[in-house]
Design a protein around this motif. Structure first.
Motif, PDB file in Angstrom:
ATOM      1  N   HIS A  82      34.689   4.406  59.045  1.00 33.36           N
ATOM      2  CA  HIS A  82      33.354   4.758  59.530  1.00 33.36           C
ATOM      3  C   HIS A  82      32.703   3.572  60.201  1.00 33.36           C
TER       4      HIS A  82
ATOM      5  N   GLY B 294      29.017   7.601  73.237  1.00 29.94           N
ATOM      6  CA  GLY B 294      30.219   8.267  72.733  1.00 29.94           C
ATOM      7  C   GLY B 294      31.351   8.406  73.727  1.00 29.94           C
TER       8      GLY B 294
ATOM      9  N   GLY C 161      34.638   4.570  66.941  1.00 31.76           N
ATOM     10  CA  GLY C 161      33.331   4.518  66.279  1.00 31.76           C
ATOM     11  C   GLY C 161      32.407   3.631  67.085  1.00 31.76           C
TER      12      GLY C 161
ATOM     13  N   GLU D 112      26.537   6.252  66.428  1.00 25.48           N
ATOM     14  CA  GLU D 112      26.793   7.260  65.385  1.00 25.48           C
ATOM     15  C   GLU D 112      25.750   7.230  64.291  1.00 25.48           C
TER      16      GLU D 112
ATOM     17  N   ARG E 148      23.644   9.839  65.851  1.00 28.21           N
ATOM     18  CA  ARG E 148      24.299  11.134  66.091  1.00 28.21           C
ATOM     19  C   ARG E 148      24.792  11.761  64.795  1.00 28.21           C
ATOM     20  N   GLU E 149      25.384  10.959  63.922  1.00 29.63           N
ATOM     21  CA  GLU E 149      25.985  11.488  62.687  1.00 29.63           C
ATOM     22  C   GLU E 149      25.095  11.204  61.483  1.00 29.63           C
TER      23      GLU E 149
END
Lengths: 189, 182
Positions: B82, B110, B167, B171, B174-175
């Motif tokens: 991650h 991304g 990665g 993120e 986004r995540e």
């Protein structure tokens, strides 16, 4: 004095029916009922005795093969010689030594992989380089051949021109030769 | 929370070695502040032993996170890194790519890294190797996997992909929903 009469012993006679003795007679006179036999309400096999107390049923003792001293049966599913680990399947946690060992293994694998990749890349690059040089050399050769041809042609033309010029000049000279020119003289008188 | 088993440790180290190589030893053999790997549900955390001991007091369903989350195990047993591991990856990175200012935003949104965006890259990077992506001011932006080796990427056209994004720092936005929880 009283005299007791001796009593004759009582004779016992059994009253046996002829039906019971004679098979044929009993067969002919027997009442054959079509009714189903009565099912008793009570389970005759139950353990409860007279007062409802459970009867102790003694089972005959079963001896195991071990007690009897019989060797283990060698089945194909469960061969006798093979020992399998028994017990609950548990997790083996990695301690420091295990982690160091795993690290070394992983490093070796990764280094080998990277080294082989680099070697392959370098080999491919060397091949490409040599091919490129070959192609360049061929092109250079062709160019040189072309240039030499060009220069040859140019030289030929130049020669021809020169020759024609010379010839022209010679003819012009001959024509223009005629009477000789007087040289101018200077007198200091 | 529990330590990793030998198989799990091997899988994690294989993934990390792709990015940091032999520098994993620096993660394990930290004498000043010894750290350890712990597994909570399916996420692997890199935490100092001091804090790991405290966390044993918390019940498993109540323990959300501890230390730094390196990644998680998928259902098939593979390990996925991650973005939260970027700090440690950047410190011990083996191969690096620096991208120009005009390439930073596409990467953080991304997209993969194109040749036109590459400022410079380490020499002798093999193909399909893990790299850490930096900006020209040496701040880590993310990590990825090379599509071509350094030598081949020099002959690529400007729109060719040099590295695949695995990665990036974007993120975190986004995540956001799934980064720290399932």
């Amino acid at each position: 004095m009283v005299l007791h009469k001796k009593k004759a012993p009582t004779v016992r006679r059994e009253n046996v029916s002829e039906l019971s003795g004679n098979k044929q007679a009993s067969n002919q006179l027997a009442v054959k009922s079509t009714a189903t036999p009565k099912q008793s309400k009570y389970n005759h096999r139950s353990r409860s005795g007279i007062n409802g107390v459970a009867k102790k049923v003694k089972k005959p003792r079963v001896y195991t093969e071990k007690e009897l001293g019989i060797p283990k049966l060698n089945k194909s599913i469960d061969p006798e010689g093979i020992k399998r680990p028994k017990g609950k399947k548990g997790k083996v946690f990695a301690d420091e030594d295990a982690m160091t060992r795993i690290l070394l293994q992983v490093n070796e694998a990764v280094d080998n992989r990277n080294a082989s990749k680099l070697e392959r890349a370098r080999a491919l690059e060397a091949i490409r380089e040599s091919k490129r040089k070959e192609i360049e050399a061929k092109e250079e050769e062709k160019k040189q051949a072309l240039d030499s041809m060009k220069s040859e042609i140019k030289n030929k033309k130049h020669k021809l021109r020169k020759e024609t010029k010379k010839a022209d000049v010679a003819t012009i000279d001959k024509k223009s030769e005629g009477p000789a020119k007087k040289r101018k003289s200077v007198s200091f008188k | 929370m529990r330590p990793l088993t030998e198989e799990e440790t091997k899988v994690v180290f294989e993934k990390l070695a792709n990015y940091i190589g032999r520098n994993i030893a620096n993660l394990i053999n930290n004498k000043e502040d010894p750290h350890c790997f712990r597994l909570q549900k399916d996420r692997v955390y890199y935490v100092s032993e001091h804090i790991a001991k405290f966390s044993t007091c918390i019940a498993r369903p109540n323990l959300m996170s501890l230390g730094t989350c390196l990644g998680k195990f998928t259902k098939t047993g593979k390990f996925r890194l991650h973005i939260t591991a970027l700090d440690y990856l950047a410190q011990h990175a083996k191969y690096k790519i620096w991208i120009k200012p005009n390439g930073e935003m596409p990467f953080l949104y991304g997209n993969h890294i194109l040749k036109a965006h590459v400022g410079r890259m380490s020499d002798d990077i093999p193909e399909h190797t893990g790299v850490v992506v930096f900006s020209m001011s040496d701040s880590p932006l993310g990590f990825g996997v090379t599509a071509k080796s350094t030598i081949e990427s020099r002959r690529l056209e400007p729109t060719g992909i040099v590295a695949f994004r695995q990665g990036d720092a974007g993120e975190y936005l986004r995540e956001e929903d799934t980064l720290f929880t399932v």
